[in-house]
Design an enzyme around this catalytic site. Structure first.
Site, PDB file in Angstrom:
ATOM      1  N   ASP A 368       0.849  -1.205   0.000  1.00 23.38           N
ATOM      2  CA  ASP A 368       0.000   0.000   0.000  1.00 23.38           C
ATOM      3  C   ASP A 368       0.881   1.251   0.000  1.00 23.38           C
ATOM      4  OD1 ASP A 368       0.923  -0.843   2.533  1.00 23.38           O
ATOM      5  OD2 ASP A 368      -0.431   0.562   3.532  1.00 23.38           O
ATOM      6  N   GLU A 369       0.314   2.306  -0.466  1.00 23.48           N
ATOM      7  CA  GLU A 369       0.908   3.643  -0.344  1.00 23.48           C
ATOM      8  C   GLU A 369       2.399   3.687  -0.664  1.00 23.48           C
ATOM      9  OE1 GLU A 369      -1.983   5.584   2.987  1.00 23.48           O
ATOM     10  OE2 GLU A 369      -0.423   4.255   3.711  1.00 23.48           O
TER      11      GLU A 369
HETATM   12  C1  NGO Z   1      -4.167   3.207   5.519  1.00 22.94           C
HETATM   13  C2  NGO Z   1      -2.662   3.073   5.520  1.00 22.94           C
HETATM   14  C3  NGO Z   1      -2.104   2.735   6.905  1.00 22.94           C
HETATM   15  C4  NGO Z   1      -2.728   3.629   7.969  1.00 22.94           C
HETATM   16  C5  NGO Z   1      -4.248   3.473   7.924  1.00 22.94           C
HETATM   17  C6  NGO Z   1      -4.914   4.350   8.959  1.00 22.94           C
HETATM   18  C7  NGO Z   1      -3.601   1.230   4.598  1.00 22.94           C
HETATM   19  C8  NGO Z   1      -3.778  -0.085   3.928  1.00 22.94           C
HETATM   20  N1  NGO Z   1      -2.476   1.946   4.617  1.00 22.94           N
HETATM   21  O1  NGO Z   1      -4.588   1.818   5.309  1.00 22.94           O
HETATM   22  O2  NGO Z   1      -0.731   2.913   6.881  1.00 22.94           O
HETATM   23  O3  NGO Z   1      -2.279   3.237   9.232  1.00 22.94           O
HETATM   24  O4  NGO Z   1      -4.740   3.833   6.638  1.00 22.94           O
HETATM   25  O5  NGO Z   1      -6.320   4.300   8.925  1.00 22.94           O
END
Ligand code: NGO
Length: 563
Positions: A368-369
């Site tokens: 993710d991200e």
């Molecule tokens: C996102 C992010 C996480 C955060 C979370 C907080 C995902 C999959 N990546 O979810 O790093 O902690 O939001 O709500």
């Protein structure tokens, strides 16, 4: 860890195309009545009389015991597939035996049940493989599947039948919820310990019913994780996904890269001391989860969310310079160096060691991200890393961004978007699903347990909006994403991220009361879905949480009993 209940008429509930109808449904607890009034009331009310039995039975009870109705069979969360109420309740007494099949797995479920019932009832409840009557746990072939069960309750006893031990375990959770909340206490409580008469037949809608705990942003001890596992088991959750690494902390010992834990695990959000699990401690979590029929899904997030690793080993950085440890809450700033070979040595070592420690089928690689990794590098990285997971015998799970690369055959994608996620992104996930990538649904504006309930909720985040209890429950996993066939949905998972959460009370306040809703979405037939009846069942759980010492948010949407 380095820190760190006279016979009553049968009432039947049938599942129809859209919702459950019942010939009767109690809307409030019924007071026990005197037996001579029984037939009149029977005519008047139809079949609501679990109660009558209670009245009759309690006549012979010890005077200290309150007159109490048995909990109706349909008060359980998650809602069972079918409930047929009626007949004489079973009463657990000092003479009750727990009868088990003579196998270690069934004995284990029997012991687990006895350990719940003994402290509060004060009864011996010996386990035996002989005789009949009492509480019986038995394996038999039948239409139960891997996790389903049948519960029959009547004057002589309660029998739970399943094809597999997991089914017996889930049946035990149902039995637990049919007993008064005081059964959860650790000191002797007055009875009577009645289980309403009738039959429940039950099996899950989805095979994957998960909960994720982020032990990276704040570290949680083995004991805290076990406490959460016990709470998950009560609602038939069968996967514990542990988010073991992130920018703020690396939480699992890796022998070949020891500084990951000793240095990368030495802090957390806000700068506290962090912590990590030794391999034995991780094995203990896996063992405890398995004893509650939960499979542990370890996650090592990559290529982003890797600052703790990058800080621990300079050579993992493209520029060879280790960044400082990070204790803030920003996301998207770190990346493994996709073009350095050592990155893949590192990934191979970590996946090999984590896979070796994990008996479960899955290994989550995050994904993710990855805002600091170009899309090309991201795809190249995932093309190299997914086969490593397969080589060590595990099935890949990735956050749904993986569908933007080339998900390996058999890989699972965990969808964490929101209503406002772009149509293009949803379409990308749907395409992958139609091509065979199965989905775990964790929509952030529904089942992210770290979202604030309202603007006034002190804990939690709000980036996905405020998520009150009804919003969290009121959606259908089978038709949630456009153009995704229901068959592509493997299940539902409720993540609990811990940027703002550092104690068990924090975790519980965010998980309760939303977690039981996510569990019901994963287990119960869509036809049982109905907020108005659900909220009544949910409210009835509160005394149980009180007895267990579970902190929870008293949402104004739920008709809680007076505190
Ligand atoms: C996102 C992010 C996480 C955060 C979370 C907080 C995902 C999959 N990546 O979810 O790093 O902690 O939001 O709500």
């Amino acid at each position: 860890m380095r820190r760190h209940h006279s016979t009553t008429p049968r009432t039947t509930r049938t599942i129809r195309a859209t919702r459950i109808t019942r010939t009767t449904r109690p809307t409030r607890p019924i007071r026990p009545i005197r037996p001579f009034r029984l037939s009149r009331l029977t005519r008047a009310l139809g079949a609501l009389l679990l109660v009558a039995a209670t009245g009759a039975l309690t006549m012979g009870a010890a005077p200290a015991e309150p007159r109490r109705a048995a909990i109706p069979l349909d008060q359980v969360i998650p809602a069972p597939v079918s409930v047929e109420s009626g007949g004489t309740p079973y009463r657990i007494t000092s003479g009750t035996h727990i009868r088990v099949d003579d196998t270690p797995e069934v004995r284990q479920v029997g012991t687990y049940l006895a350990e719940i019932l003994r402290p509060s009832t004060g009864y011996r409840l010996p386990l035996t493989t002989q005789g009949d009557g009492g509480i019986r746990l038995r394996l038999a072939k039948g239409p139960y599947g891997a996790e389903g069960y049948r519960l029959d309750s009547g004057a002589k006893g309660v029998t739970i039948t399943a094809q597999e031990p997991a089914g017996l375990f889930h049946g035990v959770q149902t039995l637990r919820q049919l007993l008064p909340a005081a059964v959860e206490k650790k000191s002797v409580q007055p009875g009577p310990w009645l289980v309403a008469g009738g039959t429940i037949q039950d099996r899950p809608r989805y095979a994957y019913r998960g909960a994720m705990l982020d032990v990276a942003r704040h570290f949680f001890t083995v004991e805290q994780v076990k406490r959460y596992i016990d709470q998950l088991a009560l609602y038939k959750i069968n996967k514990l996904h542990l988010h073991l690494s992130d920018d703020q902390g690396w939480r699992i010992a890796i022998d070949s890269w020891p500084r990951l834990a000793t240095y990368g695990g030495s802090t957390q959000v806000g700068g506290g001391p962090g912590g990590y699990y030794t391999k034995d401690e991780y094995r203990e979590i896996v063992r405890y989860a398995a004893s509650r029929h939960l499979e542990v899904v370890p996650e090592i997030d990559m290529p982003g969310h890797t600052n703790a690793a990058l800080a621990s080993y300079a050579e993992l950085n493209c520029d060879g310079v280790a960044p400082p440890l990070y204790t803030g809450t920003k996301v998207g700033f770190s990346s493994l160096c996709v073009n350095k070979e050592i990155t893949y040595d590192f990934v191979d070592d970590v996946i090999r060691e984590v896979a070796a420690l994990t008996p479960g089928r899955y290994l989550h690689i995050g994904g993710d991200e990855a805002h600091s990794t170009s899309p090309e590098d991201y795809a190249a990285f995932m093309d190299r890393v997914q086969p490593v997971v397969a080589r060590y015998g595990k099935t890949v799970i990735g956050w749904h961004q993986l569908t933007g690369a080339n998900p390996a055959k058999g890989a699972l994608a965990q969808y964490w978007g929101l209503d406002s996620t772009s149509e293009a992104e949803k379409a990308q996930v749907a395409r992958a699903a139609r091509n065979g990538t199965r989905l775990i649904l964790s929509p952030a504006d529904r089942v992210y347990l770290d979202m604030k309930y309202t603007k006034d909720t002190p804990l939690g985040l709000a980036w996905a909006g405020h998520v009150e209890v009804q919003r969290s429950y009121d959606w259908n996993p089978g038709s949630y994403l456009p153009d995704v066939p229901e068959s592509a949905v493997l299940g539902v998972e409720a993540p609990l991220w811990t940027e703002t959460l550092s104690t068990s009370a924090h975790l519980e306040t965010m998980a309760f009361p939303r977690l039981p809703g996510a569990a019901e979405l994963g287990w119960s037939p869509a036809a049982t879905h109905d907020w108005d009846t659900y909220k009544v069942r949910l409210a009835a759980q509160a005394p149980r949480w009180d007895a267990l010492g579970i902190a929870y948010y008293r949402s104004p949407q739920v008709p809680w009993p007076a505190a």
